[in-house]
Write an enzyme that holds these catalytic residues in place. Structure first.
Site, short mmCIF file in Angstrom:
data_model
loop_
_atom_site.label_atom_id
_atom_site.label_comp_id
_atom_site.label_asym_id
_atom_site.label_seq_id
_atom_site.Cartn_x
_atom_site.Cartn_y
_atom_site.Cartn_z
N ALA A 66 0.87 -1.17 0.00
CA ALA A 66 0.00 0.00 0.00
C ALA A 66 0.91 1.22 0.00
CB ALA A 66 -0.89 -0.02 1.23
N GLY A 111 0.86 -5.18 1.02
CA GLY A 111 -0.36 -5.29 0.23
C GLY A 111 -0.11 -5.91 -1.14
N GLU A 114 -0.12 -9.57 -0.56
CA GLU A 114 -1.51 -9.93 -0.25
C GLU A 114 -2.37 -9.92 -1.52
OE1 GLU A 114 -1.40 -6.81 2.76
OE2 GLU A 114 -2.22 -8.24 4.20
N GLU A 134 5.03 -5.24 7.28
CA GLU A 134 4.22 -4.28 8.04
C GLU A 134 4.74 -4.03 9.44
OE1 GLU A 134 3.04 -6.63 6.07
OE2 GLU A 134 1.38 -5.84 4.88
N1 DAK Z 1 4.59 3.29 -0.64
C1 DAK Z 1 4.94 4.48 -1.20
N2 DAK Z 1 6.05 4.66 -1.90
C2 DAK Z 1 6.87 3.61 -2.04
C3 DAK Z 1 6.59 2.34 -1.48
C4 DAK Z 1 5.36 2.19 -0.75
N3 DAK Z 1 4.95 1.03 -0.22
N4 DAK Z 1 7.60 1.50 -1.78
C5 DAK Z 1 8.48 2.22 -2.50
N5 DAK Z 1 8.06 3.48 -2.66
C6 DAK Z 1 8.72 4.57 -3.38
C7 DAK Z 1 9.93 5.08 -2.58
O1 DAK Z 1 9.52 5.99 -1.59
C8 DAK Z 1 10.73 5.72 -3.69
O2 DAK Z 1 10.16 6.97 -4.00
P1 DAK Z 1 11.08 8.28 -4.27
O3 DAK Z 1 11.91 8.45 -3.06
O4 DAK Z 1 11.88 7.89 -5.51
O5 DAK Z 1 10.09 9.37 -4.51
C9 DAK Z 1 10.48 4.81 -4.89
O6 DAK Z 1 9.28 4.10 -4.58
C10 DAK Z 1 11.61 3.80 -5.11
O7 DAK Z 1 11.82 3.10 -3.89
P2 DAK Z 1 13.26 2.99 -3.17
O8 DAK Z 1 14.12 4.15 -3.54
O9 DAK Z 1 13.02 2.75 -1.73
O10 DAK Z 1 13.83 1.68 -3.88
P3 DAK Z 1 14.85 0.61 -3.27
O11 DAK Z 1 15.21 -0.28 -4.41
O12 DAK Z 1 15.94 1.28 -2.50
O13 DAK Z 1 13.97 -0.23 -2.22
C11 DAK Z 1 12.03 -1.44 -1.46
C12 DAK Z 1 12.89 -0.98 -2.66
C13 DAK Z 1 10.77 -2.09 -2.02
C14 DAK Z 1 12.80 -2.45 -0.61
C15 DAK Z 1 11.68 -0.19 -0.58
O14 DAK Z 1 11.10 0.81 -1.45
C16 DAK Z 1 10.69 -0.48 0.50
O15 DAK Z 1 11.02 -1.04 1.54
N6 DAK Z 1 9.43 -0.06 0.28
C17 DAK Z 1 8.38 -0.19 1.28
C18 DAK Z 1 7.87 -1.60 1.31
C19 DAK Z 1 6.82 -1.79 2.38
O16 DAK Z 1 7.05 -1.54 3.57
N7 DAK Z 1 5.65 -2.23 1.96
C20 DAK Z 1 4.56 -2.50 2.85
C21 DAK Z 1 3.74 -1.27 3.03
S1 DAK Z 1 2.40 -1.55 4.21
C22 DAK Z 1 -5.10 -2.64 2.76
C23 DAK Z 1 -4.31 -2.72 1.64
C24 DAK Z 1 -2.99 -2.88 1.78
C25 DAK Z 1 -2.39 -2.88 3.02
C26 DAK Z 1 -3.17 -2.81 4.12
C27 DAK Z 1 -4.53 -2.68 3.99
N8 DAK Z 1 -6.49 -2.51 2.61
C28 DAK Z 1 -6.98 -1.98 1.38
C29 DAK Z 1 -7.34 -3.36 3.36
C30 DAK Z 1 -0.97 -3.04 3.07
C31 DAK Z 1 -0.11 -2.34 3.80
C32 DAK Z 1 1.25 -2.29 3.26
O17 DAK Z 1 1.50 -2.73 2.19
#
Ligand code: DAK
Length: 260
Positions: A66, A111, A114, A134
């Protein structure tokens, strides 16, 4: 249909839906989820479409989760609306009448993992990475991860992924049954389309009822689930596809299914 964050292509009975925010690693905000809701509502009732492929744009990510910047300022009411929208999308995919294959072309985190688990099959590129990170953000998986992950890979392995937030690579995902197949990235969409075409060549009603039997049956106890399967099996014998499929076998010729 025109979308801002999705690409949609329909060819030879296969719809390919591509989440298209590569700069944000295809992270899902409310706009993406809203467009997915529109796209899947339309595809589920489009007679030209027999199978749906869901993938991400670019070579790095399927969906990195997300959108954290969109989620950070939510309050209880807007977070609930976001969650309800997400669950509507998941229902359309999981309970929809057509097989949906996730072509996982890179990060499938939170997400994103998921969303892939809501699909019927998962085919990954060799650079794909899976995880439920998460806990790093102070939340729990909210898009069905705590429920679908243990059903797919078992409680112990699901605990490990969810409690540690660790990522696993495509080969490990294959080993533990989180994905069905792994291919080099350049071959991913071609190989996924081959699987879609194979499914399209089968009896369409039988495919639809099989998906229904599996998706609904896993939620029931075994006795009820087998009774449900028996009802659907019986229903097949009221269809032209069953008559044609069995007649074609007996006449040693390929079946011509009509989906009736
Ligand atoms: N959200 C927003 N932006 C994101 C992102 C995310 N999840 N993941 C990456 N980006 C953005 C980064 O901020 C960066 O943006 P700029 O700085 O260039 O503006 C760009 O994408 C490139 O990412 P990185 O520079 O970080 O790239 P790296 O290769 O260094 O790292 C990475 C890649 C995937 C390891 C890293 O970006 C990372 O850790 N990202 C976050 C992953 C994460 O924590 N995902 C889980 C999020 S919580 C629901 C639906 C869904 C959910 C819950 C409820 N409902 C509808 C019921 C789910 C929750 C989640 O998913």
């Amino acid at each position: 249909m025109e979308f801002e964050s999705l690409l949609l292509e329909i060819a030879e009975g296969i719809a390919t839906v591509t989440i298209n925010r590569p700069k944000a690693l295809n992270a899902m905000n409310a706009a993406v989820l809203g467009e997915l809701e529109c796209a899947f509502t339309a595809l589920n009732s489009n007679p030209e479409v027999g199978c749906i492929i869901l993938t991400g744009s670019g070579e790095k990510a399927f969906v990195a989760g997300a959108d954290i910047s969109a989620m950070a300022p939510l309050d209880a009411v807007t977070a609930r609306d976001f969650a309800l929208l997400g669950h509507r999308v998941m229902q359309l995919i999981e309970k929809g009448p057509k097989p949906v294959i996730a072509a996982v072309n890179g990060f499938a985190l939170g997400g994103g993992c998921e969303l892939a688990m809501g699909c019927d099959l998962r085919i990954a590129s060799d650079n794909a990475k899976f995880g439920q990170p998460e806990v790093n953000l102070g939340v729990i998986p909210g898009f069905g991860g705590t429920q679908r992950l243990p059903r797919l890979i078992g409680k112990g392995r699901a605990m490990e992924l969810v409690l540690t937030g660790d990522m696993i690579d495509a080969q490990e995902a294959l080993r533990i049954g989180l994905v069905n197949k792994v291919y080099p990235l350049a071959e991913l969409l071609g190989e996924t389309k081959k699987v879609a075409k194979k499914i399209l060549s089968k009896g369409p009603l039988a495919v639809r009822l099989s998906k229904e039997a599996i998706c609904n049956g896993v939620e029931m106890d075994l006795d009820r689930a087998c009774g449900y399967e028996a009802d659907l099996f019986g229903f097949c014998f009221a269809t032209a596809d069953q008559k044609e499929g069995m007649q074609a076998f007996l006449e040693k010729r390929p079946a011509k299914f009509t989906g009736r």
